[in-house]
Design a protein around this motif. Sequence first.
Motif, PDB file in Angstrom:
ATOM      1  N   PRO A  61     -91.422  -4.516  92.595  1.00  0.00           N
ATOM      2  CA  PRO A  61     -90.052  -5.051  92.581  1.00  0.00           C
ATOM      3  C   PRO A  61     -89.097  -4.251  93.468  1.00  0.00           C
ATOM      4  O   PRO A  61     -88.173  -4.819  94.050  1.00  0.00           O
ATOM      5  N   MET A  62     -89.326  -2.949  93.581  1.00  0.00           N
ATOM      6  CA  MET A  62     -88.461  -2.133  94.449  1.00  0.00           C
ATOM      7  C   MET A  62     -88.615  -2.554  95.912  1.00  0.00           C
ATOM      8  O   MET A  62     -87.634  -2.699  96.645  1.00  0.00           O
ATOM      9  N   SER A  99     -93.255  -0.014  89.079  1.00  0.00           N
ATOM     10  CA  SER A  99     -91.946  -0.141  89.708  1.00  0.00           C
ATOM     11  C   SER A  99     -91.978  -0.483  91.186  1.00  0.00           C
ATOM     12  O   SER A  99     -91.030  -1.085  91.699  1.00  0.00           O
ATOM     13  N   GLU A 126     -86.823  -5.749  96.552  1.00  0.00           N
ATOM     14  CA  GLU A 126     -85.383  -5.529  96.647  1.00  0.00           C
ATOM     15  C   GLU A 126     -85.016  -4.951  98.011  1.00  0.00           C
ATOM     16  O   GLU A 126     -84.059  -5.392  98.661  1.00  0.00           O
ATOM     17  N   CYS A 162     -88.877 -11.874  94.057  1.00  0.00           N
ATOM     18  CA  CYS A 162     -90.002 -11.149  93.459  1.00  0.00           C
ATOM     19  C   CYS A 162     -90.368 -11.790  92.123  1.00  0.00           C
ATOM     20  O   CYS A 162     -89.491 -12.126  91.336  1.00  0.00           O
ATOM     21  N   SER A 211     -92.891 -10.622  89.095  1.00  0.00           N
ATOM     22  CA  SER A 211     -93.782  -9.534  88.700  1.00  0.00           C
ATOM     23  C   SER A 211     -94.718  -9.979  87.588  1.00  0.00           C
ATOM     24  O   SER A 211     -94.424 -10.916  86.843  1.00  0.00           O
TER      25      SER A 211
END
Lengths: 330, 250, 391
Positions: free
Chosen positions: B130-131, B127, B134, B140, B142
Amino acid sequence: MANVFAFAESRGGELRKVALEVVTAARTLADATGGGEVHALLVGAPGIAGKAAPLGAHGADVVHLCEHPAFANANPEAAAALAAQLLKQTGARAGLFPASAQGRDLAPRVAAKLGVGLASDVTAFSAQGDAIHAKHPTHTGKVIATLALTGTPALLALRPNVFTPKESAKAGRVESVAPVADPAASRVVVKEMRGGGKAKLDLSEAPVIVSGGRGLKAAENFKLVEDLAAAFGNAAVGATRAVTDDGWRPHSDQIGQTGRVVSPDLYVAVGISGAIQHLAGMRTSRTIVAINKDKEAPIFKLADYGIVGDVFEILPPLIEAVKAARASRG
Amino acid sequence: MKIAVCIKRVPVMDVRFRIAADGKSVDETGLKYDVNDFDLWAVEAALQLKEKTGDGEVVVFSLGPDAVQEQIRKALSMGADRGVQLKADRAPADPLSIAKALAAELKASQWDVVFFGKVAIDSADQSVGPMVAELLGLPCVSAISSLDIANGRGTAKRELESASEIVEFPLPVVLTVDEGLNKERLPNLKGIMAAKKKPLEVKPAQLDAGTVNVVAMELPAERAAGRIIGEGAAAVPELVRLLQTEAKVL
Amino acid sequence: MATDFFNIDSALSEEERAVRDSVRRFVDESVMPIIGDAYVQGKFPKQLIPRMAELGLLGANLPEEYGCAGLNNVAYGLIMQELERGDSGIRSFASVQGALVMYPIYAFGSEEQKRHWLPKMASGEIIGCFGLTEPDYGSNPSGMITMAREQKDGSWVINGAKMWITNGSQAKVAVVWAKTNGDADQRSIRGFIVPTDAKGFTAKDQKGKLSLRASDTSELVLDDVHVPGDAILPKSGGLKSPLMCLTQARYGISWGALGAAIGCYEEALSYAKTRVMFGRPIGGFQLQQARLADMLTEIVKGQLVSLHLGRLKDAGTFTPQQVSLAKRNNVNMATNIAREARRMLGGNGILAEYASMRHMANLESVYTYEGTHDIHTLILGQAVTGLNAFE
């Protein structure tokens, strides 16, 4: 009363099986927390509206539908913006996503937008007072953590093939929703999709996986694995890291610590010794069959049914026997 | 080309883990540690990108106690230019807390590419990358298994279930690296010696309380011991019978 | 996980562990898959040389200014341990290149010689061999008959024969030890850097080896080999010069033998846990557990000996007699462990697919070379009694 949001994943204009799993799980959670509404989000190219019905049949009260040409392929930037807004608008207590390749890309973006926690690759969950508890395998499946999510909404990404889709018909009222961020303006754009035709079963969705290892000796012998998968009819083909490293199969077929983690009903390991890295990817399969010439191979410690012997002698009659068994069942 | 790589110190997995006395963490006694596999591929991708463009800097970030300096130095011994430790007692359970701390640090500079490994094999969240994207407002991509960057744009391949997609993206970008993108180089001995002399900055991590906590950890139920039902082709009928009558999967 | 029953890792620096881990991976990925075949075919796998050089394994404890890694002696020892966990032949290759060719050039050579040879040897571009032992003079090299005679113009002509020369047939350069100008006294011994393409120099592989099969072992013949005046190692003098080289090499061997022992022990342990006989893994039987416990104990003792010896060497206070003790102990225990491991593997133990019998056969050479077990016994005897039992 707590509403639950569910992201209904589609690909190529078709719902994916995980969409029904996630909606079913959302229904379960909503019912367990006082019978709130399940709000599903379905995005896709124009025409995806025709796929909304099964979501209602599996427990969605409302299907929020966003059709846009730029949703023809995965568009996580626009999808995340929309999901975040709906989670807020519906006052959702929880948001459920699939822990699929696309879901694991999407859910963290939504969590960051909302500033809330996310539990990934969840195999079980429950409401515990103000918190939602989620079970999440860690350390390559050798440890199971129970996480408490105290934020609202609590976001969960559910491991595929763990939550069985169940029908519980709801209104499944379809409401069109406009995109929040222009899907055509996303910075990352899918230029091409390869493979993934309807005919080919996903490893994460297949009830049966036939997997091959170095014991097959050469890339061309994978035909036997494919034939056995075809005989089962509902099987996907997997491989060990040794095999994908050697280029016999694409990396996306690799099951193990650094590859895919699967839990099918039946896992058939052909010519796989059972290196610890491989076991990490398949140890939660419900039934494991191993065929290997070396009776000391570690895979046999895990296998419900092991056959010791030459895969080249055993597979041809097995393929025929499986075909016959399925034929006799009609 | 200015490139950041975020890496994690994780236990070597070929052991039988034990649960610590608190019932919600892994007993660290006797564990050995290394850089998370996927993060090594991220470091390799960063180094290859720097080598291809012929100039630039690769900076390695890791969040955790002083022990993570060993993993940062491993990345330096592979060829990264400098390291930054975001000091914390331990990596928290909430990936968003980690992402916020990393983003706060990364924000201070302009990066062309920020690399992560796809997933940390211990916490298995997949996680943080991508966090961070953001939080930084960056595009992004992934779980990439191929990468080509030229003239401020890039193309990457992402493996999906039984499919793959080819995506295009602008720079700056956050990329998380899947298996298959490359095979990491082994640090050579000169690299190991040189790593000692490269800068490694230590800063406090700005961690919030987060909304995800571990309340319990347990070992999965052991499978029943394996059973060998026979040898050679002669065992096939018995296998099919068991699959039909006992396992009921055929 | 690697054998580390006494958490000796905690006594290693981060850098030492990093070096060990890189070499360990190299051995697992590049040596293990090919070494069994190379051994059976009787070929040194020379395709490994560029990779070993790139990793910095050649002359790794010599200074960076000569293109080497500048490691301490513990890290160097760990390299030898990991290489020999692969095969004694691979470790022998690196020992000879680093301790027996690069080291004497570094220790006894002129600045020009060092700058000319060392970087090219560290990069693997030039492979070297070490010519001391002769057909009739093994344990008593002071009796050597190879002779170098200085010419009027300051050049030298060398005549003689050398035997059991690792890397001999693939070397581009040989460090040859010879008495000088007709003087039979060992004090006249000097070292010479001899290009192997010099006229009159021939190297022939020794055939029919049942040990160290994945290593080139050759016989060198020097028949009126003419070398220029600057071929002599200016700071060499007397038998103690080559013996200093041997001390370096023996130090590495003490670690290497540990690697072979660990390889055999881990193979035996893994086999004992999975091989089922009489309905349970053979590791569950007392006789096999006794074997494993003995192996493990000897390995831990050897690890402590080698590590402390390395610390003494880094501190500059070690003695050749201490090296003798470590070489003697570790090679002897490794020889025993290899044999016990092979026996635990039962019939499978005689196959090249498993490592133990290969190590067992290799270690017989290691037991014999670089000072036989018996010679080291006498060195230790002399050290503690003050009485010479050699003659």
